[in-house]
Design an enzyme around this catalytic site. Structure first.
Site, PDB file in Angstrom:
ATOM      1  N   GLY A  59       0.822  -1.212   0.000  1.00 13.66           N
ATOM      2  CA  GLY A  59       0.000   0.000   0.000  1.00 13.66           C
ATOM      3  C   GLY A  59       0.850   1.253   0.000  1.00 13.66           C
ATOM      4  CB  CYS A  86       5.126  -4.550  -0.350  1.00 11.88           C
ATOM      5  SG  CYS A  86       5.942  -3.053  -0.900  1.00 11.88           S
ATOM      6  CE1 TYR A  87       2.600   1.029   5.574  1.00 16.53           C
ATOM      7  CE2 TYR A  87       0.674  -0.392   5.782  1.00 16.53           C
ATOM      8  CZ  TYR A  87       1.419   0.683   6.218  1.00 16.53           C
ATOM      9  OH  TYR A  87       1.004   1.425   7.302  1.00 16.53           O
ATOM     10  CG  HIS A 175       4.395  -6.573  -4.787  1.00 15.90           C
ATOM     11  ND1 HIS A 175       3.212  -6.247  -4.171  1.00 15.90           N
ATOM     12  CD2 HIS A 175       5.224  -5.528  -4.570  1.00 15.90           C
ATOM     13  CE1 HIS A 175       3.315  -5.063  -3.616  1.00 15.90           C
ATOM     14  NE2 HIS A 175       4.529  -4.600  -3.845  1.00 15.90           N
ATOM     15  CD  GLU A 177       1.230  -9.081  -4.646  1.00 10.90           C
ATOM     16  OE1 GLU A 177       2.161  -9.794  -4.206  1.00 10.90           O
ATOM     17  OE2 GLU A 177       1.014  -7.933  -4.247  1.00 10.90           O
ATOM     18  CB  SER A 229     -21.468  -5.549 -24.835  1.00 12.63           C
ATOM     19  OG  SER A 229     -20.588  -6.530 -24.310  1.00 12.63           O
ATOM     20  N   GLY A 230     -22.253  -8.586 -25.924  1.00 11.13           N
ATOM     21  CA  GLY A 230     -21.731  -9.673 -26.748  1.00 11.13           C
ATOM     22  C   GLY A 230     -20.331 -10.066 -26.327  1.00 11.13           C
ATOM     23  N   GLY A 231     -19.758  -9.287 -25.421  1.00 14.56           N
ATOM     24  CA  GLY A 231     -18.454  -9.655 -24.858  1.00 14.56           C
ATOM     25  C   GLY A 231     -18.655 -10.770 -23.849  1.00 14.56           C
ATOM     26  CB  VAL A 232     -16.212 -12.919 -22.051  1.00 13.84           C
ATOM     27  CG1 VAL A 232     -16.286 -14.104 -21.110  1.00 13.84           C
ATOM     28  CG2 VAL A 232     -15.391 -13.268 -23.263  1.00 13.84           C
ATOM     29  CG  ASP A 233     -16.525  -9.282 -18.945  1.00 10.93           C
ATOM     30  OD1 ASP A 233     -15.940 -10.375 -19.084  1.00 10.93           O
ATOM     31  OD2 ASP A 233     -15.937  -8.194 -18.964  1.00 10.93           O
ATOM     32  CB  SER A 234     -22.460  -8.223 -21.103  1.00 15.49           C
ATOM     33  OG  SER A 234     -22.126  -8.419 -22.440  1.00 15.49           O
ATOM     34  CB  SER A 235     -21.987 -13.413 -23.113  1.00 17.89           C
ATOM     35  OG  SER A 235     -21.676 -12.506 -24.132  1.00 17.89           O
ATOM     36  CE  LYS A 375     -12.766 -10.721 -20.325  1.00 18.74           C
ATOM     37  NZ  LYS A 375     -13.593  -9.517 -20.454  1.00 18.74           N
TER      38      LYS A 375
END
Ligand code: XMP
Length: 519
Positions: A59, A86-87, A175, A177, A229-235, A375
């Site tokens: 942070g 880190c922090y 990090h 991650e 929208s036809g993208g992965v997320d909204s589909s 994603k």
């Protein structure tokens, strides 16, 4: 956030690092449930019984200042293993009697080579010859806290990994991650399974039932409208909600005129026929173009598009009875980069249209079932919901569409030029079997005109930028290394076939310091 209260978990305390959610991501990848909270939320925790480990994130705060973000010291007495990153490492040190200094000499940004000093449970199978880790710090621990020992060091920081073996408290200055740290996953593996001794209890597909149930319980007898929208997320959102409330879901596809060439019609047909969704198409391309006229500021463009979207939905929603919800495919990274979901200090980079552009007063309640997911988790979920390969393997496409890939003001002519170039580029990627090797690829139109020569004539046309990145989740990215022949071919094809472009450049920036989209 607080979901799945009854599950054993790893608690991540977020001190506002840009990459905190990647920690959650890594832990989920390892099949363990984790929850992210802010330091102030610790006081709301009634029982620590299900918390099998605590991770303190990085942070922007500094323990060398008079006021700094902290946690109650009593956390160290709960016999729960702790890992500070880190922090987080600096905070552990500060609260346990170590010394931290801010110094230009000791600061490290980017790659640093790490060397082993001593064996530790945390670093079992972690070290390899010539390995590097990713650093981003100005403060450094210069004196070990009480009862801690040093496990590893770099050229500029002697205390890169530290541990208190007895109390199972660990700290890493780098990090683990981020993907730029070699073998970072091993640190989490060791922490989870050897130190916290938690068992695997998380899988995205196993969350499907819970998500469907939650959506059902929330929407009840009302109806929802979904921005498709036809993208992965909204589909995935549409399919998921459709499973929960069936025909009570109305999917609205807004043609902004800012989509890839022909993509809109194709997707519309697929959703209506193949997936049996209740889809309504709205052609709003003229109004989007009108509102964007003369606007070249990226944030303004994003806000205009976001607001317009919502207005259109609200107007549509009024045409149906009982529509109380607006479902969106907002993901975890969208939330992090627009504003922190936890109210922490993560600084704002861009207003993603599904979040930052929303008007303050909205008549519809938002429902965002994917907002805790990354994603590729959403892709897995999509697959399990029956989404076909051509949709779920699609590269991500931003809500504001080509408007943020046409740098400067947007005109119909520029949209046409860009759609042509982009189609050629994506087709060539498919033909060359490169599409699936790339996380995201697109063409953009730069507002720069330069001189060229075609035949015997002088041209003065736009420059097309092509971008292709590899990434895991869009949080960090690297440019894709194309074979020279591919670049030759693509440059040639675009310039020869698209009227309005006489120069093609390839973007060789990584994220950070650049972002994936140009605006
Ligand atoms: P940046 O440019 O921030 O992009 O590195 C990271 C990922 O997010 C996508 N992106 C968006 N997606 N609405 C979206 O749904 C948006 O407003 C938006 N802006 C960027 C981008 O395409 C990349 O995959």
């Amino acid at each position: 956030m607080q979901f799945l209260k009854e599950k054993k978990k790893i608690l991540i305390i977020d001190f506002g690092s840009q990459v905190t959610k990647l920690i959650a991501r890594r832990i989920r990848d390892l099949g363990v449930f984790s929850e992210v909270i802010t330091p102030i939320e610790i006081k709301n925790i009634k029982s620590f019984n299900l918390i099998k480990g605590i991770i303190l994130s990085g942070g922007p705060s500094s323990v060398t200042k008079r006021a700094f973000q902290s946690i109650p010291k009593s956390i160290f007495l709960k016999k729960i293993p702790i890992l500070g990153i880190c922090y987080g490492l600096q905070l552990i040190s500060k609260l346990n009697g170590g010394k931290i200094k801010s110094s230009k000499k000791r600061r490290e940004f980017g790659r640093a080579f790490i060397f082993k000093k001593k064996n530790s449970l945390l670093t079992k199978n972690f070290f390899r010859p010539k390995m590097s880790v990713w650093m981003s710090h100005e403060d450094a621990v210069v004196k070990l806290p009480r009862n801690f020992s040093a496990i590893a060091y770099t050229k500029d920081s002697k205390l890169t990994i530290i541990e208190n073996k007895k109390l199972k408290i660990y700290g890493v200055q780098f990090h683990p991650e981020v993907t730029h740290t070699d073998n970072g996953k091993q640190i989490f593996k060791n922490f989870l399974f050897s130190i916290c001794r938690i068992k695997k209890n998380w899988g995205i597909v196993s969350q499907k039932k819970r998500l469907i149930k939650e959506v059902k319980n929330e929407i009840k007898k009302d109806r929802a409208i979904c921005a498709l929208s036809g993208g992965v997320d909204s589909s995935v959102v549409a399919l998921l909600i459709n499973k929960a409330i069936k025909k009570k879901l109305i999917c609205i596809m807004v043609d902004t005129g800012l989509m890839r060439k022909n993509e809109f019609k194709y997707t519309y047909k697929a959703f209506k026929k193949k997936y049996g969704l209740n889809v309504k198409l709205i052609d709003a391309s003229k109004i989007f173009l009108r509102k964007l006229k003369y606007i070249s500021n990226p944030e303004k463009k994003r806000k205009i598009i976001g607001n317009l979207f919502i207005k259109i939905f609200e107007k549509e929603a009024k045409k149906y009875r009982n529509v109380k919800f607006l479902a969106q495919g907002t993901l975890y990274p969208d939330i992090i980069e627009s504003k922190s979901s936890t109210g922490s200090k993560t600084s704002k980079i861009k207003s993603h249209h599904n979040v930052g552009g929303l008007p303050k007063k909205m008549n519809l309640k938002l429902i965002e079932p994917l907002k805790e997911f990354f994603k590729d988790e959403v892709r897995i979920l999509g697959k399990s919901l029956g989404l076909s390969n051509d949709i779920f393997n699609r590269h991500p496409f931003p809500g504001p569409g080509l408007a943020i890939r046409i740098i400067g003001n947007v005109t119909l002519e520029k949209i046409r030029i860009l759609q042509e170039a982009d189609q050629i580029y994506i087709n060539e990627l498919n033909k060359s079997k490169l599409y699936d090797k790339i996380w995201q690829a697109y063409a953009a139109l730069l507002p720069i005109k330069t001189v060229g020569v075609m035949g015997d004539s002088r041209t003065y046309e736009y420059t097309c930028l092509i971008r292709a990145v590899t990434s895991e989740d869009g949080m960090t990215a690297d440019y894709f290394n194309f074979p020279k022949e591919f670049l030759d071919k693509i440059s040639n094809k675009i310039v020869n076939n698209v009227k309005g472009i006489n120069r093609v450049v390839y973007d060789i920036s990584s994220k950070p310091p650049s972002t994936i989209e140009l605006e």
